[in-house]
Design an enzyme around this catalytic site. Structure first.
Site, PDB file in Angstrom:
ATOM      1  N   GLU A 168      15.483 -12.632 -64.123  1.00 21.95           N
ATOM      2  CA  GLU A 168      15.163 -12.209 -62.658  1.00 21.95           C
ATOM      3  C   GLU A 168      15.381 -10.874 -62.412  1.00 21.95           C
ATOM      4  O   GLU A 168      16.264 -10.413 -61.938  1.00 21.95           O
ATOM      5  CB  GLU A 168      16.266 -12.992 -61.921  1.00 21.95           C
ATOM      6  CG  GLU A 168      16.184 -14.607 -62.008  1.00 21.95           C
ATOM      7  CD  GLU A 168      17.147 -15.166 -61.001  1.00 21.95           C
ATOM      8  OE1 GLU A 168      17.880 -14.581 -60.155  1.00 21.95           O
ATOM      9  OE2 GLU A 168      17.005 -16.560 -60.715  1.00 21.95           O
ATOM     10  N   GLU A 366      15.682 -22.561 -65.070  1.00 20.04           N
ATOM     11  CA  GLU A 366      16.890 -22.563 -64.122  1.00 20.04           C
ATOM     12  C   GLU A 366      16.495 -23.590 -63.008  1.00 20.04           C
ATOM     13  O   GLU A 366      15.228 -23.347 -62.270  1.00 20.04           O
ATOM     14  CB  GLU A 366      17.603 -21.452 -63.675  1.00 20.04           C
ATOM     15  CG  GLU A 366      18.392 -20.745 -64.722  1.00 20.04           C
ATOM     16  CD  GLU A 366      19.149 -19.558 -63.945  1.00 20.04           C
ATOM     17  OE1 GLU A 366      19.310 -19.555 -62.814  1.00 20.04           O
ATOM     18  OE2 GLU A 366      19.052 -18.412 -64.596  1.00 20.04           O
TER      19      GLU A 366
HETATM   20  C1  BG6 Z   1      19.941 -17.623 -60.575  1.00 19.68           C
HETATM   21  C2  BG6 Z   1      20.574 -16.654 -61.822  1.00 19.68           C
HETATM   22  O1  BG6 Z   1      19.509 -16.816 -59.697  1.00 19.68           O
HETATM   23  O2  BG6 Z   1      20.701 -18.368 -59.866  1.00 19.68           O
HETATM   24  C3  BG6 Z   1      22.118 -17.057 -62.135  1.00 19.68           C
HETATM   25  O3  BG6 Z   1      19.964 -16.456 -62.721  1.00 19.68           O
HETATM   26  C4  BG6 Z   1      22.877 -17.594 -60.903  1.00 19.68           C
HETATM   27  O4  BG6 Z   1      22.712 -15.971 -62.773  1.00 19.68           O
HETATM   28  C5  BG6 Z   1      22.030 -18.852 -60.358  1.00 19.68           C
HETATM   29  O5  BG6 Z   1      24.231 -17.968 -60.978  1.00 19.68           O
HETATM   30  C6  BG6 Z   1      22.638 -19.624 -58.915  1.00 19.68           C
HETATM   31  O6  BG6 Z   1      22.890 -18.781 -58.164  1.00 19.68           O
HETATM   32  P1  BG6 Z   1      24.306 -18.588 -57.412  1.00 19.68           P
HETATM   33  O7  BG6 Z   1      24.173 -17.261 -56.665  1.00 19.68           O
HETATM   34  O8  BG6 Z   1      24.617 -19.572 -56.573  1.00 19.68           O
HETATM   35  O9  BG6 Z   1      25.227 -18.236 -58.764  1.00 19.68           O
END
Ligand code: BG6
Length: 472
Positions: A168, A366
């Site tokens: 990201e 992800e």
């Molecule tokens: C993604 C990132 O945007 O989302 C992670 O690569 C992050 O690092 C994940 O943890 C979930 O988002 P958040 O802000 O709830 O942790």
């Protein structure tokens, strides 16, 4: 309803170095941007938790790998913590102790039959490079990153065959310099664009070095395009969608996949005084350094409409000039995170890549669901009964597999995350893992119900959905 999962479709899980490692063994001068933020603004981190202990993966990694082996996980992505990889970031003195830790993790994964994937940066920009050069504002950092990438390929390239240049890459500067909602709260749209540009360039240098080094495998970048939907079919709302896509998705997709920036983006940025003047030869590097494949992080849809109010000329230029967020009435929500749940986003993103980016090979790097207060769902044995997570994954996978059936070149699905871990600011508030982490001294681990369900997906390669749910 039963859906077959193709035999070669990867099913894995992800995480990052800073969100799991903890600071054991960290030396002076090895703070990352995240560490500095945590130290400078501890009040915004949920209940004071942050990267300092995290899941203590530095000491506990073997336990995690054993659990991966137990559920037959196909692949695991984490990052190398760039800030910890050197003891001197300018003269590139490798911290052998830390580099050995990465060796140990990679070896343990290989030994357990879990494919290791490494990302070179998951927000772990060394603070030392911010102090010396203002981070990605400087071209020097591009060169230092490219040199770091070469060292990493040389050291781990014999065992790691899937690499990512960044996770990201748009996020830190969007939060810090565009929206200024995170430390150091410096609003500077031109700086935002320079960071975007230098990261795209740095990625191209790393891709080129990987190819020229003749390493086995492939290299890509993990992007977080937000599938943008217009509120309505009106040309005004459609234009808002187009502009959002241009500024937040194509700003990385185009240079990384097509090797050039969209002319429209350059034109608008020039008009508002936020374009970058590329150094001689840089655009040629971007052209040559396009990625072999993509990782796509996909959690929620982005809904926009045409802005209702004229832009205030006293407000610094922001792409929001061209759009406004829109909440779809009746939408399903993950209330813990405040994100809309819309599983079809997987299908739409797959078709977007097919249509606009030559159906480049990609994986969902992800997707997942962070839920607050999961202890509420523990049974007497202490196992979290996370049926909501199973449902979330199943619905998203279902749309993804439909996309594969319709010709998408998506090659896999990686859940965020393997274990619960530290979110930026939210820390351990929302739990994402297949594995529960207790916040005791040992950071005790226990598989959740979803982990066993995930194992059955991997073993049986069949996604089963309740019939009446099929049409969701
Ligand atoms: C993604 C990132 O945007 O989302 C992670 O690569 C992050 O690092 C994940 O943890 C979930 O988002 P958040 O802000 O709830 O942790």
């Amino acid at each position: 309803m039963k859906i077959d999962i193709p035999a070669n479709f990867l099913i894995g899980a992800a995480s990052s170095a800073w969100q799991t490692e903890g600071w054991k063994g960290k030396k002076d001068g090895q703070d990352s941007y995240l560490d500095s933020w945590y130290k400078n603004e501890p009040n915004v981190w949920h209940e004071g938790y942050g990267p300092a202990v995290a899941t203590n993966f530095m000491e506990n990694y073997q336990q995690d790998v054993d659990l991966m082996r137990e559920i037959h996980l196909g692949a695991y992505r984490t990052s190398i913590n760039w800030a910890r990889f050197f003891t001197d970031h300018v003269n590139l003195v490798v911290d052998e102790e830390y580099a050995q830790h990465i060796d140990d993790v990679v070896n343990a994964l290989v030994e357990a039959g879990v494919e290791p994937m490494l990302c070179l940066e998951h927000y772990e920009l060394p603070q030392a490079l911010t102090d010396a050069y203002d981070g990605w504002s400087s071209r020097e950092v591009v060169d230092l990153y490219a040199a770091y990438a070469k060292i990493a390929f040389e050291r781990y390239g014999d065992r790691v065959h899937q690499w990512f240049t960044f996770n990201e890459p748009i996020v830190p500067q969007t939060r810090c310099y565009l929206d200024a909602v995170r430390w150091p709260h410096e609003q500077n749209t031109k700086k935002w664009m320079i960071w975007n540009y230098h990261k795209a360039l740095a990625s191209a240098f790393a891709v080129k070095a990987f190819h020229e080094g003749g390493y086995e495998g492939r290299i890509g970048c993990v992007l977080n395009p937000e599938m943008a939907y217009a509120r309505s079919s009106s040309p005004e709302d459609q234009r808002a969608r187009h502009m959002y896509d241009l500024f937040f998705n194509r700003v990385f997709f185009d240079p990384m996949v097509k090797g050039a920036y969209p002319q429209e983006l350059i034109g608008i940025c020039r008009e508002h005084g936020v374009w970058v003047d590329p150094a001689d030869g840089d655009l040629e590097i971007i052209k040559q350094g396009t990625v072999d494949f993509l990782g796509v992080n996909q959690y929620y849809p982005k809904r926009v409409r045409a802005p209702r109010y004229a832009w205030n000329p006293q407000t610094p230029f922001h792409p929001e000039m061209f759009y406004e967020g829109f909440d779809l009435p009746g939408r399903a929500m993950n209330k813990s995170r405040g994100w809309e749940i819309y599983p079809k986003v997987m299908y739409d993103m797959a078709m977007y890549l097919k249509e606009h980016y030559g159906n480049i090979p990609w994986i969902v790097s992800e997707n997942g669901m962070g839920i607050e207060g999961e202890e509420r769902f523990m049974n007497e044995q202490g196992v979290v009964q996370d049926d909501y997570r199973i449902e979330f994954i199943a619905q998203h996978l279902r749309w993804l597999l439909k996309a594969v059936e319709d010709g998408s070149s998506c090659e896999g699905y990686m859940l965020w995350a393997f274990t619960d871990n530290v979110s930026p600011m939210n820390a351990f508030k929302n739990r994402y893992g297949l594995v529960r982490i207790e916040l005791d001294e040992q950071r005790t681990r226990r598989l959740k119900k979803s982990a066993r369900w995930y194992q059955s997906l991997i073993d049986d390669r069949v996604l089963e959905l309740p019939d009446e749910e099929g049409a969701k």
